[in-house]
Design a protein around this motif. Structure first.
Motif, PDB file in Angstrom:
ATOM      1  N   MET A 287       0.858  -1.178   0.000  1.00 48.14           N
ATOM      2  CA  MET A 287       0.000   0.000   0.000  1.00 48.14           C
ATOM      3  C   MET A 287       0.895   1.228   0.000  1.00 48.14           C
ATOM      4  O   MET A 287       1.693   1.416   0.919  1.00 48.14           O
ATOM      5  CB  MET A 287      -0.934   0.023   1.201  1.00 48.14           C
ATOM      6  N   LEU A 288       0.766   2.045  -1.029  1.00 49.66           N
ATOM      7  CA  LEU A 288       1.611   3.225  -1.156  1.00 49.66           C
ATOM      8  C   LEU A 288       0.939   4.437  -0.523  1.00 49.66           C
ATOM      9  O   LEU A 288      -0.242   4.706  -0.760  1.00 49.66           O
ATOM     10  CB  LEU A 288       1.921   3.501  -2.627  1.00 49.66           C
ATOM     11  N   LEU A 289       1.707   5.156   0.280  1.00 47.40           N
ATOM     12  CA  LEU A 289       1.251   6.361   0.957  1.00 47.40           C
ATOM     13  C   LEU A 289       2.035   7.554   0.429  1.00 47.40           C
ATOM     14  O   LEU A 289       3.143   7.412  -0.073  1.00 47.40           O
ATOM     15  CB  LEU A 289       1.470   6.244   2.470  1.00 47.40           C
ATOM     16  N   LEU A 290       1.470   8.736   0.573  1.00 43.17           N
ATOM     17  CA  LEU A 290       2.159   9.971   0.214  1.00 43.17           C
ATOM     18  C   LEU A 290       2.425  10.776   1.484  1.00 43.17           C
ATOM     19  O   LEU A 290       1.660  10.701   2.450  1.00 43.17           O
ATOM     20  CB  LEU A 290       1.327  10.792  -0.766  1.00 43.17           C
ATOM     21  N   PRO A 291       3.500  11.571   1.507  1.00 45.78           N
ATOM     22  CA  PRO A 291       3.896  12.263   2.747  1.00 45.78           C
ATOM     23  C   PRO A 291       3.144  13.542   3.050  1.00 45.78           C
ATOM     24  O   PRO A 291       3.129  13.987   4.192  1.00 45.78           O
ATOM     25  CB  PRO A 291       5.379  12.555   2.504  1.00 45.78           C
ATOM     26  N   GLN A 292       2.502  14.156   2.049  1.00 42.42           N
ATOM     27  CA  GLN A 292       1.883  15.455   2.283  1.00 42.42           C
ATOM     28  C   GLN A 292       0.771  15.349   3.327  1.00 42.42           C
ATOM     29  O   GLN A 292      -0.069  14.435   3.264  1.00 42.42           O
ATOM     30  CB  GLN A 292       1.313  16.008   0.973  1.00 42.42           C
ATOM     31  N   PRO A 293       0.729  16.266   4.296  1.00 47.08           N
ATOM     32  CA  PRO A 293      -0.305  16.220   5.340  1.00 47.08           C
ATOM     33  C   PRO A 293      -1.721  16.168   4.775  1.00 47.08           C
ATOM     34  O   PRO A 293      -2.582  15.449   5.292  1.00 47.08           O
ATOM     35  CB  PRO A 293      -0.059  17.510   6.133  1.00 47.08           C
ATOM     36  N   GLY A 294      -1.990  16.930   3.718  1.00 46.16           N
ATOM     37  CA  GLY A 294      -3.319  16.909   3.115  1.00 46.16           C
ATOM     38  C   GLY A 294      -3.674  15.539   2.573  1.00 46.16           C
ATOM     39  O   GLY A 294      -4.805  15.062   2.730  1.00 46.16           O
ATOM     40  N   TRP A 295      -2.687  14.905   1.925  1.00 46.85           N
ATOM     41  CA  TRP A 295      -2.941  13.565   1.397  1.00 46.85           C
ATOM     42  C   TRP A 295      -3.152  12.584   2.544  1.00 46.85           C
ATOM     43  O   TRP A 295      -4.022  11.709   2.461  1.00 46.85           O
ATOM     44  CB  TRP A 295      -1.760  13.108   0.541  1.00 46.85           C
ATOM     45  N   GLN A 296      -2.385  12.728   3.620  1.00 43.69           N
ATOM     46  CA  GLN A 296      -2.528  11.812   4.749  1.00 43.69           C
ATOM     47  C   GLN A 296      -3.913  11.920   5.380  1.00 43.69           C
ATOM     48  O   GLN A 296      -4.498  10.912   5.787  1.00 43.69           O
ATOM     49  CB  GLN A 296      -1.451  12.101   5.785  1.00 43.69           C
ATOM     50  N   ARG A 297      -4.456  13.142   5.442  1.00 41.38           N
ATOM     51  CA  ARG A 297      -5.800  13.310   5.997  1.00 41.38           C
ATOM     52  C   ARG A 297      -6.832  12.610   5.116  1.00 41.38           C
ATOM     53  O   ARG A 297      -7.744  11.937   5.629  1.00 41.38           O
ATOM     54  CB  ARG A 297      -6.134  14.809   6.135  1.00 41.38           C
ATOM     55  N   GLN A 333       7.977  15.932   3.897  1.00 41.73           N
ATOM     56  CA  GLN A 333       8.078  17.124   4.729  1.00 41.73           C
ATOM     57  C   GLN A 333       8.505  16.755   6.144  1.00 41.73           C
ATOM     58  O   GLN A 333       8.138  15.708   6.657  1.00 41.73           O
ATOM     59  CB  GLN A 333       6.722  17.832   4.762  1.00 41.73           C
ATOM     60  N   PRO A 334       9.275  17.603   6.809  1.00 41.70           N
ATOM     61  CA  PRO A 334       9.676  17.316   8.194  1.00 41.70           C
ATOM     62  C   PRO A 334       8.455  17.112   9.082  1.00 41.70           C
ATOM     63  O   PRO A 334       7.437  17.781   8.926  1.00 41.70           O
ATOM     64  CB  PRO A 334      10.458  18.584   8.594  1.00 41.70           C
ATOM     65  N   GLY A 335       8.581  16.168  10.005  1.00 51.78           N
ATOM     66  CA  GLY A 335       7.497  15.910  10.928  1.00 51.78           C
ATOM     67  C   GLY A 335       6.435  14.976  10.409  1.00 51.78           C
ATOM     68  O   GLY A 335       5.405  14.778  11.046  1.00 51.78           O
ATOM     69  N   SER A 336       6.635  14.399   9.227  1.00 54.20           N
ATOM     70  CA  SER A 336       5.651  13.465   8.687  1.00 54.20           C
ATOM     71  C   SER A 336       5.463  12.303   9.638  1.00 54.20           C
ATOM     72  O   SER A 336       6.418  11.744  10.158  1.00 54.20           O
ATOM     73  CB  SER A 336       6.115  12.948   7.325  1.00 54.20           C
TER      74      SER A 336
END
Length: 381
Positions: A287-297, A333-336
């Motif tokens: 399962m591929l995830l992306l690091p951007q906070p918006g994508w994570q939400r 991004q830092p803090g991911s």
């Protein structure tokens, strides 16, 4: 990835020369050498159990085998099986003669010698890994999924296909995406228009013909990379109207043909009633995830929705899942919150021109790390 190597040699001048050459070669950063002048200098066999390769001079080989046998290890001339796993043994022969599979001529050029060692190690690792898959004696069916679009599934799936094929596995890349994006990474090595497609295989399956025989005749190897595939659905309506049941039958026909060691299933984005049964059918999935906070939400919202409607299926899939952080649009991004996952790097060159499969050393190395659980028998979590 570093390789721990035990070198057992009484010829200190020879070993010094080898080490001196290694310092100027790429292998210096990937091989970690532990030197012993004779097997008796190995105080505890646990020292060898941490190794991944043993290199021994021919005149010390017999005493090494006796030392290992006395310690209770299972061994033959080629492999020492310790509590932690199997370790290949390479013997350095001092005389020119017809060499056995596990032997190398000691007094050849150091560059040729190191190349031979690397080849034998890689061949052993590939062959031995086939005996230690996470599943049983059947082939493995591995899916690539994500909750949202453009996470890099196809790029990773194609790289996994090429790397597994390079290790000697028979690999089939099964493209079930709605939109075919694999062509852009195969750089002109796409199959000809007259080649068989998934529309043809769907007809074979629905008409209850012998799918194994048909695949043996029509599955085509991709030039240079040596994995197999079919052309995408030649009729758009065939893919648009493809039911989950028919997709499962297609995957099963390929997997049960006995022609392939690995079937890699490139799924469309989303976890829904179409993709979940296919994931359940597979032995494991990335399962591929992306690091951007918006994508994570958005990802968390999607997973919450799946949990509400398909909690049982989601729970069943948890032990088959390998999470990978993909960075197709830039660095994490830092803090991911997912920064501790295995990460597929951003490749700027792919955004500037036609990308080429295996064209990035960094991306290839990251995928190599990602597939280790499949090859070494580690638990999929």
């Amino acid at each position: 990835m570093s390789i721990a190597v035990a070198v057992i040699s009484s010829d200190t001048e020879y070993v010094t020369r080898m080490m001196s050459y290694m310092k100027g070669s790429p292998i210096y950063h990937t091989w970690r050498l532990q030197l012993y002048t004779n097997p008796e200098r190995i105080h505890q066999l646990t020292e060898l159990e941490r190794m991944e390769l043993i290199i021994v001079e021919e005149h010390l080989h017999s005493s090494l085998l006796r030392r290992l046998q006395a310690g209770g290890g299972q061994l033959d001339e080629l492999v020492y099986t310790s509590k932690r796993g199997a370790i290949p043994i390479i013997v350095l022969a001092a005389e020119r003669r017809e060499l056995l599979e596990h032997e190398l001529y000691k007094f050849q050029s150091v560059s040729a010698l190191l190349h031979g060692m690397q080849q034998r190690y890689e061949r052993f690792r590939s062959g031995h890994a086939k005996k230690r898959l996470v599943t049983d004696d059947r082939q493995q069916t591995i899916a690539f999924c994500s909750t949202l679009e453009q996470a890099g599934k196809t790029v990773m799936a194609l790289h996994v296909a090429a790397l597994l094929a390079s290790k000697g596995y028979r690999v089939f890349y099964c493209n079930l995406e709605r939109w075919n994006t694999s062509d852009s990474f195969l750089a002109g090595r796409v199959l000809q228009e007259q080649a068989a497609s998934y529309s043809d295989l769907l007809y074979v399956v629905k008409s209850r013909q012998n799918a194994s025989k048909w695949l043996a005749e029509h599955a085509a190897a991709v030039e240079e990379y040596s994995f197999y595939m079919l052309r995408p659905f030649q009729h758009e309506a065939d893919r648009r109207g493809l039911t989950t049941e028919d997709a499962q039958r297609l995957v099963a026909a390929i997997a049960e043909s006995g022609l392939f060691d690995h079937v890699l299933v490139d799924l469309p984005a989303g976890l829904d009633d179409w993709t979940l049964p296919l994931l359940q059918q597979c032995h494991a999935h990335y399962m591929l995830l992306l690091p951007q906070p918006g994508w994570q939400r958005k990802h968390q919202l999607a997973m919450s929705c799946v949990e509400r409607h398909n909690a049982q299926a989601l729970e069943e899939l948890q032990h088959k899942r390998l999470l990978v952080l993909s960075e197709p649009y830039g660095n994490c991004q830092p803090g991911s919150s997912v920064s501790d996952l295995e990460s597929l790097p951003y490749v700027e060159a792919w955004q500037q021109g036609d990308p080429v499969l295996l064209g990035s050393v960094h991306y290839r190395a990251a995928v190599e790390r990602c597939i280790q659980p499949l090859l070494t028998g580690e638990k999929v979590v």
